[in-house]
Design an enzyme around this catalytic site. Structure first.
Site, PDB file in Angstrom:
ATOM      1  N   GLY A  27     -22.816  63.400  -2.882  1.00 19.27           N
ATOM      2  CA  GLY A  27     -23.994  62.882  -2.209  1.00 19.27           C
ATOM      3  C   GLY A  27     -24.351  63.755  -1.021  1.00 19.27           C
ATOM      4  CB  ALA A  29     -21.384  62.883   3.255  1.00 19.85           C
ATOM      5  CE  LYS A  49     -14.954  56.105 -10.131  1.00 17.30           C
ATOM      6  NZ  LYS A  49     -14.988  54.913  -9.249  1.00 17.30           N
ATOM      7  CB  ALA A  60     -31.359  56.723   0.043  1.00 22.99           C
ATOM      8  N   GLY A  63     -35.506  56.150   3.907  1.00 24.55           N
ATOM      9  CA  GLY A  63     -35.631  57.438   4.559  1.00 24.55           C
ATOM     10  C   GLY A  63     -34.446  57.766   5.445  1.00 24.55           C
ATOM     11  CD  GLU A 127     -36.160  51.895   6.846  1.00 23.45           C
ATOM     12  OE1 GLU A 127     -36.566  52.480   5.854  1.00 23.45           O
ATOM     13  OE2 GLU A 127     -34.948  51.818   7.152  1.00 23.45           O
ATOM     14  CG  HIS A 244     -31.089  46.013   1.686  1.00 24.47           C
ATOM     15  ND1 HIS A 244     -32.281  45.345   1.524  1.00 24.47           N
ATOM     16  CD2 HIS A 244     -31.393  47.199   2.274  1.00 24.47           C
ATOM     17  CE1 HIS A 244     -33.260  46.098   1.987  1.00 24.47           C
ATOM     18  NE2 HIS A 244     -32.751  47.223   2.451  1.00 24.47           N
ATOM     19  NE  ARG A 290     -31.155  47.403   6.296  1.00 24.97           N
ATOM     20  CZ  ARG A 290     -30.925  48.570   5.716  1.00 24.97           C
ATOM     21  NH1 ARG A 290     -29.688  48.922   5.401  1.00 24.97           N
ATOM     22  NH2 ARG A 290     -31.918  49.397   5.453  1.00 24.97           N
ATOM     23  CG  HIS A 350     -27.492  48.331   1.304  1.00 24.79           C
ATOM     24  ND1 HIS A 350     -28.040  49.013   0.234  1.00 24.79           N
ATOM     25  CD2 HIS A 350     -28.010  48.909   2.424  1.00 24.79           C
ATOM     26  CE1 HIS A 350     -28.854  49.955   0.680  1.00 24.79           C
ATOM     27  NE2 HIS A 350     -28.845  49.930   1.999  1.00 24.79           N
ATOM     28  CD  GLU A 374     -21.506  53.241   1.965  1.00 25.58           C
ATOM     29  OE1 GLU A 374     -21.443  52.006   1.848  1.00 25.58           O
ATOM     30  OE2 GLU A 374     -22.239  53.954   1.233  1.00 25.58           O
ATOM     31  NE  ARG A 385     -26.387  51.605   6.800  1.00 23.83           N
ATOM     32  CZ  ARG A 385     -27.574  51.723   6.190  1.00 23.83           C
ATOM     33  NH1 ARG A 385     -28.473  52.579   6.665  1.00 23.83           N
ATOM     34  NH2 ARG A 385     -27.864  51.002   5.132  1.00 23.83           N
ATOM     35  CB  SER A 390     -26.557  55.430   5.793  1.00 30.64           C
ATOM     36  OG  SER A 390     -27.815  55.308   5.165  1.00 30.64           O
ATOM     37  CG  LEU A 391     -29.871  59.045   3.760  1.00 34.71           C
ATOM     38  CD1 LEU A 391     -31.333  59.232   3.371  1.00 34.71           C
ATOM     39  CD2 LEU A 391     -28.956  59.498   2.634  1.00 34.71           C
TER      40      LEU A 391
END
Length: 526
Positions: A27, A29, A49, A60, A63, A127, A244, A290, A350, A374, A385, A390-391
């Protein structure tokens, strides 16, 4: 107590591959870290994997948050992150995230990532819990797919990077608290391999598939956390899992995320009577953190509402179709017009705020073992969070790992010890598919958004019934994955049982208020 290894092996009898970095995960990261390391001249091996598209990054929508606008600042981003984190963010980690984030986003853009623009400026959205518009997005609501596209293309074209799909890491090869590499299972040839390296980077993502309803891909079963814990690394904040609030809830359809950016553009949450209820729960209404939105939804259901719905009908049709083409296409396939129909939604697992404990440079408590994204936890997300951080987390702390290890790959390889494990066979077979269903049902019921002592103890008692699996040899990948699932479920439930308060993503019905004495982290180590 978990054993260090879960499969029988002897490195003297296995093929060995030497590399400078082994990175587990493809991903944002994993691949961003791999690309930065390769550009220093290091040899990098990436194990994933399944395929390189099986990641949370690719899914995602909303953004990536970064203070890129003249009306924004790292200080504002810092304050928003702290507020969302419910008093448990590591302030130093947050400072690093918000101050280094814009530079990392620019690096991603230099690699070819194309974010949406309005004229000469980046098109930014808002957001939940953000005080201003700072979310960069791509193709409306396909930000992750655009980032994954760029990283895949660059990584596959880079001579210094070797990508091995369908290679599942089984265990970390650790002796005297030094990580020497990875034992992996090649799913194509059904054989074990050894990848020897100067540094191992965990970028394996989260654990959403431990629950019945999740936005995560099938690969997200907490494997990186389980491997690290077995190898002696510390894990932290395992009780904090984010659900989420708005995931499409249709009978027979798989969970599909309805981005928080939809609420950022003005969509309302309504109960089955058509009432907009969020203003009664929080001053930010639909844009509350959230965890608050999730509990408000559950409260409305408890009051008798037969379902919760997301309403975009009052928004400009052209704006909705331009901003959310992917959500529109998916909903149309189920007969829903997002510009007119109210969308049935429900919370789903999530994002994991906790994970393998690291410092600000991605270093774990095991030498030469690193973690980012993550799977890692330096405390930047606290108990909850902030949306779209996260990104950015994967970029910033993946980049810091490369800076920290910049000279490591030039050193001579340490004397490499042999590794082996000889565990007894399982006395009687286990139906892993049935066990997985039972475990997911228990986690969803008792270790979800609402928890109490009785339920958490039920889950731990159930896991205890299968403790024999930890002391016997896993014969195949379903057995390996189940061993990981049981271990990580135990870590989550034990941490949730220890924390006798409610904070962020962790809500105890028997301890419904936060307590100042719990402004601290739970750290577990084998």
């Amino acid at each position: 107590m978990a054993n260090h290894y879960i499969m029988n092996f002897n490195t003297r009898e296995l093929p060995i591959y030497n590399t400078d970095y082994v990175i587990l995960g493809s991903g944002i990261a994993g691949f961003f870290t791999a690309l930065l390391a390769s550009r220093l001249g290091a040899g990098v091996t990436v194990l994933t994997k399944q395929s390189i598209l099986d990641s949370n990054t690719d899914k995602a929508q909303g953004g990536i948050a970064a203070a890129m606008d003249s009306d924004d600042s790292p200080e504002l981003h810092y304050q928003d992150t702290l507020r969302a984190g419910a008093g448990l963010c590591d302030q130093g980690a947050v400072r690093i995230l918000v101050n280094e984030g814009p530079r990392r986003v620019l690096q991603l853009m230099d690699m070819g990532a194309r974010f949406d623009v309005e004229g000469e400026r980046l098109a930014l959205t808002r957001e939940g819990a953000h005080s201003c518009r700072r979310i960069l997005h791509a193709s409306g609501d396909a930000t992750g797919a655009e980032i994954q596209r760029v990283l895949n293309e660059k990584a596959l074209a880079e001579q210094n990077i070797q990508v091995h799909e369908r290679h599942m890491a089984v265990d970390l090869l650790v002796k005297d608290n030094v990580c020497y590499g990875v034992l992996a299972y090649d799913c194509e040839t059904n054989c074990l391999k050894v990848f020897r390296s100067r540094a191992v980077v965990l970028a394996t993502g989260g654990l959403g598939q431990l629950y019945e309803h999740s936005t995560n891909p099938e690969v997200a079963t907490g494997d990186g956390i389980a491997m690290a814990y077995r190898a002696g690394a510390e894990v932290m904040d395992m009780e904090f899992h984010q659900f989420h609030p708005t995931v499409l809830n249709l009978p027979g359809a798989p969970p599909f995320l309805i981005s928080e950016a939809v609420r950022g553009e003005g969509a309302y949450l309504r109960n089955d009577r058509g009432e907009r209820f969020m203003p009664a729960y929080h001053e930010l209404a639909e844009l509350a953190p959230r965890d608050i939105v999730v509990r408000a939804i559950l409260q409305e259901i408890h009051k008798g509402s037969n379902g919760i719905f997301l309403d975009l009908g009052h928004l400009d049709t052209d704006m909705v179709l331009h901003r959310f083409p992917n959500i529109n296409r998916t909903c149309l396939s189920y007969g829903l017009d997002i510009t007119r129909d109210m969308l049935p939604v429900a919370p789903a697992a999530h994002y994991m705020m906790g994970g393998v404990k690291t410092n600000y440079c991605g270093e774990t408590s095991v030498e030469r073992l690193y973690a980012c994204g993550e799977v890692g936890c330096q405390g930047v997300h606290g108990a909850n969070r902030l949306a779209s951080n996260s990104l950015l987390d994967g970029l910033v702390f993946g980049g810091r790992i490369v800076e920290r290890t910049a000279g490591l790959w030039r050193e001579n390889m340490s004397p490499w010890p042999d590794f082996a494990a000889e565990l007894p066979d399982l006395a009687e077979p286990v139906d892993y598919q049935l066990l997985q269903q039972e475990l997911r049902a228990l986690m969803s019921r008792y270790v979800g958004p609402l928890r109490n002592r009785e339920g958490l103890e039920k889950v731990l008692s159930f896991i205890d019934e299968y403790s024999r699996l930890e002391d016997t040899a896993a014969k195949d990948l379903p057995a390996v994955e189940m061993n990981n699932r049981l271990l990580v479920c135990r870590l989550v439930a034990e941490s949730a049982l220890m924390r006798t308060e409610s904070r962020g993503g962790h809500f105890r019905q028997d301890y419904p208020e936060p307590r100042n004495s719990w402004k601290k982290h739970i750290i577990l180590r084998k």
